[in-house]
Write a protein that holds these residues in place. Sequence first.
Motif, mmCIF file in Angstrom:
data_model
loop_
_atom_site.group_PDB
_atom_site.id
_atom_site.type_symbol
_atom_site.label_atom_id
_atom_site.label_comp_id
_atom_site.label_asym_id
_atom_site.label_seq_id
_atom_site.Cartn_x
_atom_site.Cartn_y
_atom_site.Cartn_z
ATOM 1 N N PRO A 1 -9.696 67.474 61.224
ATOM 2 C CA PRO A 1 -8.860 66.321 61.615
ATOM 3 C C PRO A 1 -9.701 65.188 62.177
ATOM 4 C CG PRO A 1 -7.963 68.398 62.459
ATOM 5 C CD PRO A 1 -9.331 68.701 61.936
ATOM 6 N N LEU A 2 -9.367 63.961 61.816
ATOM 7 C CA LEU A 2 -10.063 62.769 62.290
ATOM 8 C C LEU A 2 -9.059 61.796 62.878
ATOM 9 C CD1 LEU A 2 -12.427 62.223 59.219
ATOM 10 C CD2 LEU A 2 -13.082 63.163 61.451
ATOM 11 N N HIS A 3 -9.471 61.053 63.888
ATOM 12 C CA HIS A 3 -8.538 60.117 64.508
ATOM 13 C C HIS A 3 -8.435 58.812 63.727
ATOM 14 C CE1 HIS A 3 -12.319 58.464 66.084
ATOM 15 N NE2 HIS A 3 -11.659 57.335 66.236
ATOM 16 N N ASP A 4 -9.445 58.545 62.856
ATOM 17 C CA ASP A 4 -9.462 57.245 62.176
ATOM 18 C C ASP A 4 -9.312 57.340 60.663
ATOM 19 O OD1 ASP A 4 -11.906 58.501 62.030
ATOM 20 O OD2 ASP A 4 -13.104 56.712 62.384
ATOM 21 N N PHE A 5 -9.135 58.541 60.132
ATOM 22 C CA PHE A 5 -8.865 58.725 58.706
ATOM 23 C C PHE A 5 -7.747 59.750 58.556
ATOM 24 C CE2 PHE A 5 -13.123 56.965 58.309
ATOM 25 C CZ PHE A 5 -13.045 56.203 57.153
ATOM 26 N N GLU A 6 -6.778 59.418 57.726
ATOM 27 C CA GLU A 6 -5.695 60.351 57.442
ATOM 28 C C GLU A 6 -6.209 61.515 56.595
ATOM 29 O OE1 GLU A 6 -2.533 60.277 58.512
ATOM 30 O OE2 GLU A 6 -2.965 58.494 59.724
ATOM 31 N N PRO A 7 -5.535 62.677 56.643
ATOM 32 C CA PRO A 7 -5.910 63.769 55.741
ATOM 33 C C PRO A 7 -5.870 63.292 54.282
ATOM 34 C CG PRO A 7 -4.346 64.528 57.401
ATOM 35 C CD PRO A 7 -4.414 63.039 57.541
ATOM 36 N N GLY A 8 -6.688 63.932 53.474
ATOM 37 C CA GLY A 8 -6.762 63.537 52.072
ATOM 38 C C GLY A 8 -8.045 62.798 51.754
ATOM 39 N N LEU A 9 -9.134 63.192 52.426
ATOM 40 C CA LEU A 9 -10.425 62.537 52.179
ATOM 41 C C LEU A 9 -10.865 62.713 50.732
ATOM 42 C CD1 LEU A 9 -12.401 63.541 55.404
ATOM 43 C CD2 LEU A 9 -10.947 61.541 55.017
ATOM 44 N N TYR A 10 -10.376 63.762 50.088
ATOM 45 C CA TYR A 10 -10.752 64.000 48.692
ATOM 46 C C TYR A 10 -10.357 62.825 47.805
ATOM 47 C CZ TYR A 10 -5.828 65.135 47.919
ATOM 48 O OH TYR A 10 -4.444 65.061 47.826
#
Length: 233
Positions: A51-60
């Motif tokens: 989990p990241l605070h500045d990027f939503e899930p779905g980095l793929y």
Amino acid sequence: MPGRELTLLTQGSVELIGRIPRSSNETFLVQVSRADDAAYAVYKPEAGESPLHDFEPGLYRRERAAYLLSDSLGWGLVPPTVVREEAPLGVGSLQWFIECDFREHYFTLYEDAPETHRDLARIALFDYIANNTDRKSGHVLRGDDGRVWGIDHGLCFSASFKLRTVIWDFAGEPIPDALLEDIAPLAEGAPVEVAELLDVEEVTALQRRVQRLLRAGVLPVDRTGMRYPWPLV
């Protein structure tokens, strides 16, 4: 567009080989096979993302968008990358595995292989356009065929300016006219396939970054001295 690579990545069966170490997210080496053809690929499932605070899930999706952007420019900097829904650990990206000497990376190439400098500077330009937040030295590879690649683009395309890269050796140098011509259409809008993977604010920010490049005509300069990823390699 690479025929064999994309055919295997999109249609091949996917077999887990093992986890790739030293990755912040779960990343796997897999074999993709179809009929009597097989090759290795890098699999990044959404289920393995931290989990990241500045990027939503779905980095793929950003991995795929970076490939599509590079491909649309005709630069071929990012290995063929697709999204697979039916992969072993769920939806994620599959990227063609680059056979290379992993002892080489940006710093060694810059110092020891001046013939790569043109491609390295082009990666610096690409990273500004894509707003790459994590261009470590080890994310630059030279394939066994001598071709230079950029990998690991999950942290790209933020609407907020977040550029962090090790590639500052070309800062302030003029951008060749041919590359300015390549990027000029992006000032009006991103390719449809890229835009579909991002949100409206991210596409607008991409256009504005390109507009700034076209006005300046030079590779970006870090006046803060702080736009570096960690670790550097």
